[in-house]
Design a protein around this motif. Structure first.
Motif, mmCIF file in Angstrom:
data_model
loop_
_atom_site.group_PDB
_atom_site.id
_atom_site.type_symbol
_atom_site.label_atom_id
_atom_site.label_comp_id
_atom_site.label_asym_id
_atom_site.label_seq_id
_atom_site.Cartn_x
_atom_site.Cartn_y
_atom_site.Cartn_z
ATOM 1 N N THR A 73 0.836 -1.192 0.000
ATOM 2 C CA THR A 73 0.000 0.000 0.000
ATOM 3 C C THR A 73 0.875 1.247 0.000
ATOM 4 O O THR A 73 2.092 1.174 0.222
ATOM 5 C CB THR A 73 -0.920 0.036 1.236
ATOM 6 N N ALA A 74 0.255 2.397 -0.218
ATOM 7 C CA ALA A 74 0.981 3.660 -0.278
ATOM 8 C C ALA A 74 1.174 4.287 1.101
ATOM 9 O O ALA A 74 1.592 5.430 1.212
ATOM 10 C CB ALA A 74 0.244 4.633 -1.196
ATOM 11 N N LYS A 112 5.360 0.361 -9.136
ATOM 12 C CA LYS A 112 5.083 1.250 -8.011
ATOM 13 C C LYS A 112 6.322 1.403 -7.142
ATOM 14 O O LYS A 112 7.035 0.445 -6.901
ATOM 15 C CB LYS A 112 3.932 0.666 -7.188
ATOM 16 N N SER A 140 -0.543 8.026 -5.660
ATOM 17 C CA SER A 140 -1.436 8.194 -4.522
ATOM 18 C C SER A 140 -1.204 9.568 -3.920
ATOM 19 O O SER A 140 -0.073 10.028 -3.829
ATOM 20 C CB SER A 140 -1.150 7.120 -3.477
ATOM 21 N N LYS A 142 -1.512 10.109 -0.863
ATOM 22 C CA LYS A 142 -1.005 9.890 0.497
ATOM 23 C C LYS A 142 0.457 10.310 0.552
ATOM 24 O O LYS A 142 1.254 9.941 -0.317
ATOM 25 C CB LYS A 142 -1.134 8.428 0.897
#
Length: 155
Positions: A73-74, A112, A140, A142
């Motif tokens: 995840t980011a 990514k 993202s 984030k």
């Protein structure tokens, strides 16, 4: 096939040289493969002497995570500190190195990555480190931020 394996090994090895793992905690138990975790890593700014950053990031476990095929995840947090007398290069002090990448870690097999970029706030004499995740197609929003005020250092 051998060339692909060698290239992949080199990429993984060079990524491992960029940060030193300080520790980790498990967040989700996985029956097969490693657990999901939060990993804490440390790296030194390659262009600014005596600034160390600590980054925590999610690491996906399970079978895919164990094989390096999962996409993390980011989610990440960053904290940077002055650990000695800071020496800025002329390029950084003059604002010509704005947004330079100081850390990069792959968070998926190919597309990514988690990055940290540095900015210099000349008015406040501080270094700013921004961590974020990007992807070839969509990144993202984030992000996390850490500021290091450059202070005199007495031994």
């Amino acid at each position: 096939m051998k060339k692909v394996l060698v290239a992949t090994s080199i990429l993984l090895f060079s990524a491992a040289l960029q940060a030193e793992q300080v520790g980790s905690v498990d967040t989700v138990f996985k029956m097969f493969g490693p657990d999901h975790k939060i990993v804490v890593e440390a790296f030194d700014d390659p262009d600014v002497k005596n600034v160390t950053c600590y980054i925590s990031r999610a690491k996906t476990g399970g079978i895919k995570g164990g094989l390096g095929l999962a996409e993390d995840t980011a989610d990440a947090a960053i904290s940077c500190q002055q650990v000695g007398p800071v020496e800025l290069s002329d390029k950084i002090a003059q604002g010509k190195a704005e947004g330079d990448v100081v850390f990069r870690q792959r968070t998926s097999l190919v597309f990514k990555k988690l990055q940290v970029v540095r900015f210099y706030d000349k008015t406040r004499n501080a270094l700013i480190y921004l961590s974020y995740s990007d992807k070839v197609v969509d990144g993202s929003p984030k992000n996390a931020l850490s500021a290091v005020p450059i202070m005199p250092w007495n031994k």
